[in-house]
Design a protein around this motif. Structure first.
Motif, mmCIF file in Angstrom:
data_model
loop_
_atom_site.group_PDB
_atom_site.id
_atom_site.type_symbol
_atom_site.label_atom_id
_atom_site.label_comp_id
_atom_site.label_asym_id
_atom_site.label_seq_id
_atom_site.Cartn_x
_atom_site.Cartn_y
_atom_site.Cartn_z
ATOM 1 N N HIS A 1 -0.506 -4.616 6.161
ATOM 2 C CA HIS A 1 -1.955 -4.743 6.331
ATOM 3 C C HIS A 1 -2.397 -3.911 7.532
ATOM 4 O O HIS A 1 -1.650 -3.738 8.496
ATOM 5 C CB HIS A 1 -2.342 -6.203 6.566
ATOM 6 N N TYR B 1 -4.686 -3.582 10.796
ATOM 7 C CA TYR B 1 -5.311 -4.466 11.777
ATOM 8 C C TYR B 1 -6.031 -3.659 12.837
ATOM 9 O O TYR B 1 -5.617 -2.554 13.177
ATOM 10 C CB TYR B 1 -4.254 -5.356 12.447
ATOM 11 N N TYR C 1 -0.904 -0.552 11.345
ATOM 12 C CA TYR C 1 -0.377 -1.180 10.133
ATOM 13 C C TYR C 1 0.821 -2.025 10.540
ATOM 14 O O TYR C 1 1.689 -1.568 11.283
ATOM 15 C CB TYR C 1 0.052 -0.127 9.103
ATOM 16 N N ASP D 1 -8.051 -8.381 10.407
ATOM 17 C CA ASP D 1 -7.256 -7.889 9.284
ATOM 18 C C ASP D 1 -8.209 -7.105 8.392
ATOM 19 O O ASP D 1 -9.050 -7.675 7.706
ATOM 20 C CB ASP D 1 -6.634 -9.061 8.520
ATOM 21 N N THR E 1 -7.428 -5.299 5.822
ATOM 22 C CA THR E 1 -6.964 -5.178 4.445
ATOM 23 C C THR E 1 -7.541 -6.284 3.566
ATOM 24 O O THR E 1 -8.082 -6.020 2.505
ATOM 25 C CB THR E 1 -5.429 -5.195 4.384
ATOM 26 N N LYS E 2 -7.427 -7.546 4.016
ATOM 27 C CA LYS E 2 -7.991 -8.622 3.198
ATOM 28 C C LYS E 2 -8.321 -9.890 3.978
ATOM 29 O O LYS E 2 -8.879 -10.820 3.423
ATOM 30 C CB LYS E 2 -7.079 -8.984 2.023
#
Length: 197
Positions: free
Chosen positions: A138, A140, A156, A177, A179-180
């Motif tokens: 992910h 960050y 990452y 985060d 990514t999600k």
């Protein structure tokens, strides 16, 4: 889950059980315990502490074959003192789902089946979690605050932790985060410990 144990036996009643692992610290996400394979077992289980019924999100037992390859052990799921309708959640490979312990000292495990006893080389487990942790691959962003938020850096994750350079000492921090993730909470570091607010 601190104080919980992992047991292995050849009988379903676990009267002949050997303790093959103990949770001695505070577990987080997927936690691994290496086991020295001593003998073969048919029945494997996690037994919650007598003063706690924290839910279990994942439970995996592994053996190592003659070539040194790690192999996940599969079998019939067994349990006592849990929400049986959620039992499969402990074995689905998804730490976002969990099997709820209804009683202190509950048990969750597997029966490898007749003539399928195996040595154990590793246990992997996860407590119930809202997935509010660092996840591999992910992206960050870390921010610090003085009179406004400042981006310190992007990274990452290569595992379950991150390292950033140039973090101001004594600052209020926020990790996002990108990514999600959706949950965010400010924190700071004091004496090498993360303090949440």
């Amino acid at each position: 889950m601190k104080g919980g144990v992992f047991e292995a036996a050849m009988t379903e009643t676990f009267q002949d059980a050997d303790t093959i692992g103990i949770i001695s610290g505070m577990p987080s996400v997927m936690t691994k315990i290496d086991v020295k394979p001593l003998k073969k077992y048919r029945f494997l289980r996690y037994r919650a502490p007598k003063n706690n019924r924290s839910s279990l999100a994942e439970l995996q037992f592994y053996t190592t074959d003659s070539r040194g390859n790690r192999q996940l052990l599969m079998g019939k799921h067994i349990a006592q003192g849990v929400d049986i309708t959620k039992l499969e959640n402990a074995f689905d490979g998804n730490p976002a789902t969990s099997c709820k312990g209804l009683h202190v000292g509950y048990t969750i495990g597997i029966d490898l089946g007749e003539n399928n006893a195996s040595t154990i080389s590793e246990i992997v487990f996860s407590p119930s979690t809202d997935l509010n942790f660092v996840e591999k691959h992910h992206l960050y962003e870390l921010y610090s605050f003085d009179t406004e938020w400042h981006l310190i850096g992007r990274a990452y994750s290569k595992g379950d932790n991150l390292a950033f350079d140039g973090v101001p000492t004594g600052s209020i921090l926020l990790l996002k985060d990108k990514t999600k993730g959706v949950e965010e909470r400010i924190f700071e570091y004091k004496d090498n410990k993360q303090i949440w607010y």
